[in-house]
Design a protein around this motif. Sequence first.
Motif, mmCIF file in Angstrom:
data_model
loop_
_atom_site.group_PDB
_atom_site.id
_atom_site.type_symbol
_atom_site.label_atom_id
_atom_site.label_comp_id
_atom_site.label_asym_id
_atom_site.label_seq_id
_atom_site.Cartn_x
_atom_site.Cartn_y
_atom_site.Cartn_z
ATOM 1 N N TYR A 215 0.834 -1.198 0.000
ATOM 2 C CA TYR A 215 0.000 0.000 0.000
ATOM 3 C C TYR A 215 0.875 1.258 0.000
ATOM 4 C CZ TYR A 215 -3.451 3.458 1.438
ATOM 5 O OH TYR A 215 -4.255 4.573 1.502
ATOM 6 N N GLY A 216 1.884 1.275 0.861
ATOM 7 C CA GLY A 216 2.764 2.435 0.910
ATOM 8 C C GLY A 216 3.526 2.644 -0.384
ATOM 9 N N ALA A 217 4.003 1.543 -0.982
ATOM 10 C CA ALA A 217 4.734 1.664 -2.248
ATOM 11 C C ALA A 217 3.841 2.193 -3.360
ATOM 12 C CB ALA A 217 5.309 0.303 -2.636
ATOM 13 N N THR A 218 2.532 1.921 -3.251
ATOM 14 C CA THR A 218 1.596 2.327 -4.298
ATOM 15 C C THR A 218 1.112 3.762 -4.127
ATOM 16 O OG1 THR A 218 0.834 0.032 -4.451
ATOM 17 C CG2 THR A 218 -0.563 1.712 -5.467
ATOM 18 N N MET B 159 5.582 9.318 9.847
ATOM 19 C CA MET B 159 6.762 8.467 9.648
ATOM 20 C C MET B 159 6.396 7.064 9.174
ATOM 21 S SD MET B 159 9.848 9.794 10.336
ATOM 22 C CE MET B 159 10.909 8.620 11.180
ATOM 23 N N THR B 160 5.132 6.664 9.305
ATOM 24 C CA THR B 160 4.734 5.338 8.820
ATOM 25 C C THR B 160 4.743 5.263 7.296
ATOM 26 O OG1 THR B 160 2.361 5.891 8.878
ATOM 27 C CG2 THR B 160 3.314 4.890 10.862
ATOM 28 N N LYS B 161 4.983 6.374 6.611
ATOM 29 C CA LYS B 161 5.165 6.309 5.159
ATOM 30 C C LYS B 161 6.452 5.580 4.791
ATOM 31 C CE LYS B 161 4.633 10.724 4.073
ATOM 32 N NZ LYS B 161 4.291 11.361 5.357
ATOM 33 N N LEU B 162 7.392 5.501 5.739
ATOM 34 C CA LEU B 162 8.558 4.649 5.510
ATOM 35 C C LEU B 162 8.104 3.199 5.484
ATOM 36 C CD1 LEU B 162 11.105 6.310 7.977
ATOM 37 C CD2 LEU B 162 10.895 6.691 5.519
ATOM 38 N N ASN B 163 8.773 2.379 4.693
ATOM 39 C CA ASN B 163 8.334 0.991 4.612
ATOM 40 C C ASN B 163 8.846 0.193 5.804
ATOM 41 O OD1 ASN B 163 10.883 -0.384 4.002
ATOM 42 N ND2 ASN B 163 10.766 0.573 1.973
ATOM 43 N N SER C 161 -1.981 7.952 4.405
ATOM 44 C CA SER C 161 -3.408 7.820 4.116
ATOM 45 C C SER C 161 -3.979 6.464 4.513
ATOM 46 C CB SER C 161 -3.664 8.042 2.615
ATOM 47 O OG SER C 161 -2.975 7.062 1.845
ATOM 48 N N LEU C 162 -3.158 5.549 5.049
ATOM 49 C CA LEU C 162 -3.645 4.204 5.339
ATOM 50 C C LEU C 162 -4.720 4.208 6.416
ATOM 51 C CD1 LEU C 162 -3.580 1.152 5.046
ATOM 52 C CD2 LEU C 162 -1.619 1.091 6.600
ATOM 53 N N TYR D 55 3.582 8.635 -2.091
ATOM 54 C CA TYR D 55 4.559 9.377 -2.870
ATOM 55 C C TYR D 55 3.912 10.697 -3.268
ATOM 56 C CZ TYR D 55 1.758 7.896 -6.847
ATOM 57 O OH TYR D 55 0.726 7.685 -7.706
ATOM 58 N N GLY D 56 4.656 11.579 -3.858
ATOM 59 C CA GLY D 56 4.101 12.850 -4.304
ATOM 60 C C GLY D 56 4.566 13.190 -5.690
ATOM 61 N N ASP D 57 3.645 13.387 -6.609
ATOM 62 C CA ASP D 57 4.009 13.711 -7.988
ATOM 63 C C ASP D 57 4.067 15.211 -8.251
ATOM 64 O OD1 ASP D 57 4.344 11.147 -8.950
ATOM 65 O OD2 ASP D 57 2.200 10.887 -9.321
ATOM 66 N N SER D 58 3.450 15.982 -7.386
ATOM 67 C CA SER D 58 3.375 17.417 -7.654
ATOM 68 C C SER D 58 3.663 18.199 -6.391
ATOM 69 C CB SER D 58 1.981 17.788 -8.179
ATOM 70 O OG SER D 58 0.991 17.441 -7.238
ATOM 71 N N LEU D 59 4.036 19.443 -6.573
ATOM 72 C CA LEU D 59 4.371 20.320 -5.459
ATOM 73 C C LEU D 59 3.172 20.503 -4.537
ATOM 74 C CD1 LEU D 59 6.194 22.375 -4.044
ATOM 75 C CD2 LEU D 59 5.345 24.103 -5.627
ATOM 76 N N GLY D 60 3.421 20.324 -3.255
ATOM 77 C CA GLY D 60 2.389 20.634 -2.275
ATOM 78 C C GLY D 60 1.317 19.586 -2.121
ATOM 79 N N GLN D 61 1.514 18.376 -2.691
ATOM 80 C CA GLN D 61 0.502 17.348 -2.502
ATOM 81 C C GLN D 61 0.322 17.096 -1.018
ATOM 82 O OE1 GLN D 61 1.114 13.723 -4.586
ATOM 83 N NE2 GLN D 61 -0.474 12.603 -3.495
ATOM 84 N N ASN D 62 -0.910 17.132 -0.552
ATOM 85 C CA ASN D 62 -1.193 17.006 0.864
ATOM 86 C C ASN D 62 -1.944 15.705 1.113
ATOM 87 O OD1 ASN D 62 -1.724 17.260 3.536
ATOM 88 N ND2 ASN D 62 -2.840 19.197 3.377
ATOM 89 N N LEU D 63 -1.262 14.746 1.735
ATOM 90 C CA LEU D 63 -1.882 13.467 2.015
ATOM 91 C C LEU D 63 -2.801 13.534 3.224
ATOM 92 C CD1 LEU D 63 1.165 11.128 1.371
ATOM 93 C CD2 LEU D 63 -0.640 11.806 -0.201
ATOM 94 N N ASP D 64 -2.918 14.702 3.877
ATOM 95 C CA ASP D 64 -3.839 14.864 4.998
ATOM 96 C C ASP D 64 -5.278 14.991 4.530
ATOM 97 O OD1 ASP D 64 -2.183 14.774 7.263
ATOM 98 O OD2 ASP D 64 -1.443 16.768 6.812
ATOM 99 N N GLU D 65 -5.495 15.232 3.250
ATOM 100 C CA GLU D 65 -6.850 15.448 2.767
ATOM 101 C C GLU D 65 -7.627 14.139 2.755
ATOM 102 O OE1 GLU D 65 -6.307 17.255 -1.004
ATOM 103 O OE2 GLU D 65 -5.622 19.167 -0.173
ATOM 104 N N ASP D 66 -8.910 14.213 2.444
ATOM 105 C CA ASP D 66 -9.772 13.036 2.495
ATOM 106 C C ASP D 66 -9.216 11.909 1.629
ATOM 107 O OD1 ASP D 66 -11.442 14.425 4.112
ATOM 108 O OD2 ASP D 66 -12.809 15.042 2.505
ATOM 109 N N THR D 67 -9.450 10.707 2.102
ATOM 110 C CA THR D 67 -8.989 9.523 1.376
ATOM 111 C C THR D 67 -9.590 9.475 -0.018
ATOM 112 O OG1 THR D 67 -8.840 8.334 3.460
ATOM 113 C CG2 THR D 67 -8.888 7.019 1.453
#
Length: 390
Positions: free
Chosen positions: A136-139, A273-277, A346-347, A142-154
């Motif tokens: 799940y984390g590998a998929t 930090m859980t974004k680390l594998n 986002s998990l 990550y961030g493809d664009s500037l300022g991508q915020n993973l805090d937003e809704d799933t």
Amino acid sequence: MTFKEIPNEIMMQVFSQCPDVGTFLALAHTCHQLREVAFRQEDRLLEKVLDRQYGPVHPLLQLAHYDNEGSPSDASRAIQAHQLPALLAIGRVAEEWCQIYPFKKWNDDDNVVDRRCLDGAEARCLRQAVYRVWLYGATFHYGDSLGQNLDEDTGEEQADYLRRLGTRSLADMLDFYHMLIHVLGSSICPSNETVEHRVRKRVGDSHHLNFYVPVASGSRPLLAINNPHQDEGVEIAPPAGHSFDRYKPTREHNPAQEGWGSGNAHSALVRRMTKLNPAQILYLRKHARTKMEILAAVDYWGVALRSRTSKLLDFRQDFANGVPRTRAPRWGGLSGEEWLLWNQESLKSTLELLFTERGCNFRETIEAVREGRMGILGPSEDDEDEGPEE
């Protein structure tokens, strides 16, 4: 009677009963005939042994294929020889989490007497959760664009990725997610209160600690640098022995530098930090001695995650001579460390959405997982008729 005289059908049964991959390979390399029997593609004997030692083998194969090609594998394909080192490395990571789990699950004064090793079925569930959280984390982390915020809704894409799994599998993933939180919050990124408590246990007094004084940029005496010019990287040393204790005050080291904050701010940082594998988190737990070393690694990994150049196991080779100093451009003023620590994973929100869809109260589900009524220690269920992972 020699091996060459034994019918292949009997040797196939012998291979299928090997307890681990090492025994399988040792027997397979006895002679050319046994090698042909062992690696006959249509029989998949190696896959059966790998499943017994590090199974379930399906998500394990997906991870090994992802490491090589950046996408999940086709489950119909047999194991290839070039995949075996990655399969074994990933399997050992999962097995190491099986060893850590009992110590973190039963570590309170009121339940430490219940501590035990995981049985075979529980260990298999935990390994499966490790592989799925890792995938799940590998998929998605990550961030493809500037300022991508993973805090937003799933996003719906994340939910669809996990929606095919049964409730038991989702609870296993939630259980392992909490294990990552526990390891990160206690061993890698301790809170100020944890640091204060551990300093008090060592020296009997912690009134001298000041967590709010910035550390001078030049005061890094415990960071080993690879060359005199300090232009290669910060070395992450082998596991520290008794010669250094990050929580023991010395003339050169202030344990207050090891604190990562307090309260909600610390909890949010640990979740990010859980974004680390799982392998990276284990690596930091075993090798990183100070907060500065952890931040150096996080900065390097953050750049790789954001640029999607990270591979699942490459970091071990990257760090053979120390953590390389980040030379990649900063995105809008953000370093890799800042991007990783400022954007949420986002998990957990995805799992909350799916449990809610299935009529489960998420708070009650978390409590059931912590008490062992659900998750790795929960009763086994036969409702996991899941389709192939795509």
